[in-house]
Design a protein around this motif. Structure first.
Motif, PDB file in Angstrom:
ATOM      1  N   HIS A 187       0.827  -1.208   0.000  1.00 33.06           N
ATOM      2  CA  HIS A 187       0.000   0.000   0.000  1.00 33.06           C
ATOM      3  C   HIS A 187       0.863   1.260   0.000  1.00 33.06           C
ATOM      4  O   HIS A 187       2.053   1.221   0.327  1.00 33.06           O
ATOM      5  CB  HIS A 187      -0.936   0.007   1.213  1.00 33.06           C
ATOM      6  N   HIS A 188       0.240   2.382  -0.358  1.00 35.22           N
ATOM      7  CA  HIS A 188       0.917   3.680  -0.296  1.00 35.22           C
ATOM      8  C   HIS A 188       0.618   4.272   1.078  1.00 35.22           C
ATOM      9  O   HIS A 188      -0.551   4.426   1.442  1.00 35.22           O
ATOM     10  CB  HIS A 188       0.386   4.596  -1.399  1.00 35.22           C
ATOM     11  N   VAL A 189       1.671   4.566   1.837  1.00 31.95           N
ATOM     12  CA  VAL A 189       1.462   5.098   3.188  1.00 31.95           C
ATOM     13  C   VAL A 189       1.890   6.559   3.268  1.00 31.95           C
ATOM     14  O   VAL A 189       3.023   6.907   2.914  1.00 31.95           O
ATOM     15  CB  VAL A 189       2.234   4.275   4.251  1.00 31.95           C
ATOM     16  N   ILE A 190       0.977   7.383   3.710  1.00 32.49           N
ATOM     17  CA  ILE A 190       1.306   8.785   3.997  1.00 32.49           C
ATOM     18  C   ILE A 190       1.539   8.846   5.505  1.00 32.49           C
ATOM     19  O   ILE A 190       0.609   8.704   6.306  1.00 32.49           O
ATOM     20  CB  ILE A 190       0.175   9.725   3.551  1.00 32.49           C
ATOM     21  N   ALA A 191       2.818   8.957   5.848  1.00 28.94           N
ATOM     22  CA  ALA A 191       3.243   8.843   7.243  1.00 28.94           C
ATOM     23  C   ALA A 191       3.361  10.232   7.858  1.00 28.94           C
ATOM     24  O   ALA A 191       4.261  10.994   7.516  1.00 28.94           O
ATOM     25  CB  ALA A 191       4.584   8.112   7.312  1.00 28.94           C
ATOM     26  N   GLY A 192       2.451  10.544   8.755  1.00 31.13           N
ATOM     27  CA  GLY A 192       2.466  11.851   9.398  1.00 31.13           C
ATOM     28  C   GLY A 192       3.309  11.825  10.654  1.00 31.13           C
ATOM     29  O   GLY A 192       3.140  10.948  11.502  1.00 31.13           O
ATOM     30  N   CYS A 193       4.236  12.770  10.757  1.00 28.70           N
ATOM     31  CA  CYS A 193       5.012  12.872  11.992  1.00 28.70           C
ATOM     32  C   CYS A 193       5.453  14.311  12.210  1.00 28.70           C
ATOM     33  O   CYS A 193       5.529  15.095  11.270  1.00 28.70           O
ATOM     34  CB  CYS A 193       6.197  11.910  12.014  1.00 28.70           C
ATOM     35  N   ARG A 194       5.725  14.606  13.476  1.00 29.13           N
ATOM     36  CA  ARG A 194       6.038  16.002  13.818  1.00 29.13           C
ATOM     37  C   ARG A 194       7.336  16.479  13.188  1.00 29.13           C
ATOM     38  O   ARG A 194       7.438  17.612  12.775  1.00 29.13           O
ATOM     39  CB  ARG A 194       6.121  16.146  15.346  1.00 29.13           C
ATOM     40  N   GLN A 195       8.359  15.602  13.161  1.00 25.80           N
ATOM     41  CA  GLN A 195       9.675  15.990  12.643  1.00 25.80           C
ATOM     42  C   GLN A 195      10.089  15.002  11.558  1.00 25.80           C
ATOM     43  O   GLN A 195      10.931  14.126  11.812  1.00 25.80           O
ATOM     44  CB  GLN A 195      10.728  15.953  13.763  1.00 25.80           C
ATOM     45  N   PRO A 196       9.528  15.094  10.356  1.00 31.08           N
ATOM     46  CA  PRO A 196       9.816  14.096   9.317  1.00 31.08           C
ATOM     47  C   PRO A 196      11.311  13.940   9.035  1.00 31.08           C
ATOM     48  O   PRO A 196      11.788  12.816   8.854  1.00 31.08           O
ATOM     49  CB  PRO A 196       9.097  14.638   8.080  1.00 31.08           C
ATOM     50  N   ALA A 197      12.055  15.052   9.069  1.00 25.11           N
ATOM     51  CA  ALA A 197      13.474  14.989   8.722  1.00 25.11           C
ATOM     52  C   ALA A 197      14.265  14.169   9.737  1.00 25.11           C
ATOM     53  O   ALA A 197      15.327  13.637   9.424  1.00 25.11           O
ATOM     54  CB  ALA A 197      14.044  16.391   8.636  1.00 25.11           C
ATOM     55  N   GLU A 198      13.727  14.062  10.943  1.00 22.08           N
ATOM     56  CA  GLU A 198      14.457  13.341  12.001  1.00 22.08           C
ATOM     57  C   GLU A 198      13.957  11.911  12.194  1.00 22.08           C
ATOM     58  O   GLU A 198      14.416  11.208  13.087  1.00 22.08           O
ATOM     59  CB  GLU A 198      14.325  14.102  13.325  1.00 22.08           C
ATOM     60  N   ALA A 199      13.023  11.480  11.362  1.00 21.59           N
ATOM     61  CA  ALA A 199      12.432  10.141  11.536  1.00 21.59           C
ATOM     62  C   ALA A 199      13.285   9.093  10.820  1.00 21.59           C
ATOM     63  O   ALA A 199      12.892   8.530   9.808  1.00 21.59           O
ATOM     64  CB  ALA A 199      11.001  10.144  11.016  1.00 21.59           C
ATOM     65  N   ALA A 200      14.468   8.837  11.382  1.00 25.35           N
ATOM     66  CA  ALA A 200      15.443   7.955  10.725  1.00 25.35           C
ATOM     67  C   ALA A 200      14.888   6.554  10.481  1.00 25.35           C
ATOM     68  O   ALA A 200      15.073   5.982   9.398  1.00 25.35           O
ATOM     69  CB  ALA A 200      16.710   7.894  11.557  1.00 25.35           C
ATOM     70  N   ASP A 201      14.200   5.976  11.473  1.00 23.01           N
ATOM     71  CA  ASP A 201      13.666   4.609  11.318  1.00 23.01           C
ATOM     72  C   ASP A 201      12.615   4.568  10.213  1.00 23.01           C
ATOM     73  O   ASP A 201      12.521   3.606   9.455  1.00 23.01           O
ATOM     74  CB  ASP A 201      13.034   4.129  12.630  1.00 23.01           C
TER      75      ASP A 201
END
Ligand SMILES: NC(=O)c1ccc[n+]([C@@H]2O[C@H](COP(=O)([O-])OP(=O)(O)OC[C@H]3O[C@@H](n4cnc5c(N)ncnc54)[C@H](OP(=O)(O)O)[C@@H]3O)[C@@H](O)[C@H]2O)c1
Length: 227
Positions: free
Chosen positions: A26-40
């Motif tokens: 599936h296509h996942v739109i992953a929402g997070c507060r700090q996308p640039a820091e979401a290494a995992d």
């Protein structure tokens, strides 16, 4: 390929859910507060789209919706949540923190769900899955304290029950879900199950949800939960 929106996708249950849905193609739109820091998250394989999303910030939600545009969203997973601070007891309640806990755990899932309604209505079998908790269930007496967290989860389950009734006419499935007691920053290392086990169960459940299950409370194992 379905489009899945997940809030709080950068760690814990949200990260494991993101990986499950990506692995299923599936296509996942992953929402997070700090996308640039979401290494995992960035190391995940598949059709991943990162988006800045602070669910407690109306402007961030609005910009997130703009990024989605008029695309259909098959599944919204309201996963982002907070436990609230240490001071949640008799005599030491932090009332400001209690309000913040409600903002993130109760108000934000409603805000995001209603903001994405136009996108959900474009999908063939739209689903809103909100990660609630057994800690908010009236039918269980699970310890004491944690008033802010428990009440915020009891409230979001009710919000989803009402939303399910209101959105039934649009054939949108709405369910609060209990993910198990999961080893995450929130659940702690003594918790019963891994993020992978929780996400695998939640994935099967969400993937197969039907209209007759809407407005009911489910566990990650696909069993009905008491309210
Ligand atoms: N773990 C359990 O045993 C358990 C049991 C029942 C229910 N739950 C529920 O499951 C969900 C996920 O919990 P978890 O155990 O994976 O917790 P976690 O490891 O603490 O992760 C919480 C996630 O929510 C995000 N988040 C918090 N505030 C946010 C905000 N304002 N905007 C966007 N994202 C925000 C965090 O992002 P940051 O990294 O930016 O902070 C993080 O991605 C929560 O709703 C929780 O209440 C967990």
């Amino acid at each position: 390929m379905q489009t899945i929106v997940i809030s709080g996708a950068n760690r814990g249950i949200g990260l494991a859910l993101t990986r499950q849905f990506l692995q299923a193609g599936h296509h996942v739109i992953a929402g997070c507060r700090q996308p640039a820091e979401a290494a995992d998250l960035l190391a995940s394989l598949g059709s991943l789209e990162l988006a800045q999303l602070d669910v407690g910030d109306a402007k961030s939600v609005s910009l997130f919706c703009q990024q989605l545009g008029t695309r259909a969203v098959d599944v919204l997973i309201n996963n982002a949540g907070v436990m609230g601070g240490e001071q949640q007891g008799i005599g030491d309640m932090d009332y400001a923190d209690w309000l913040h806990t409600f903002e993130i755990n109760t108000l934000a899932p409603f805000r995001l769900a209603t903001a994405l309604l136009p996108n959900l209505k474009l999908a063939a079998r739209p689903r809103i899955a909100t990660i609630s908790s057994q800690m908010g269930a009236f039918g269980l007496e699970l310890g004491t304290g944690l008033y802010a967290y428990r009440s915020s989860k009891a409230a979001v389950s009710k919000v989803m029950q009402v939303l399910a009734q209101e959105l039934a006419a649009d054939n949108i499935i709405v369910c609060p879900l209990h993910p198990g007691w999961v080893r995450t920053d929130m659940g702690g290392q003594s918790a019963h199950i891994s993020t992978e086990a929780s996400a695998s169960g939640l994935f099967k459940l969400i993937d197969n949800l039907t209209m007759d299950q809407s407005g009911r409370f489910w566990t990650w194992e696909g069993r009905e939960h008491v309210w």
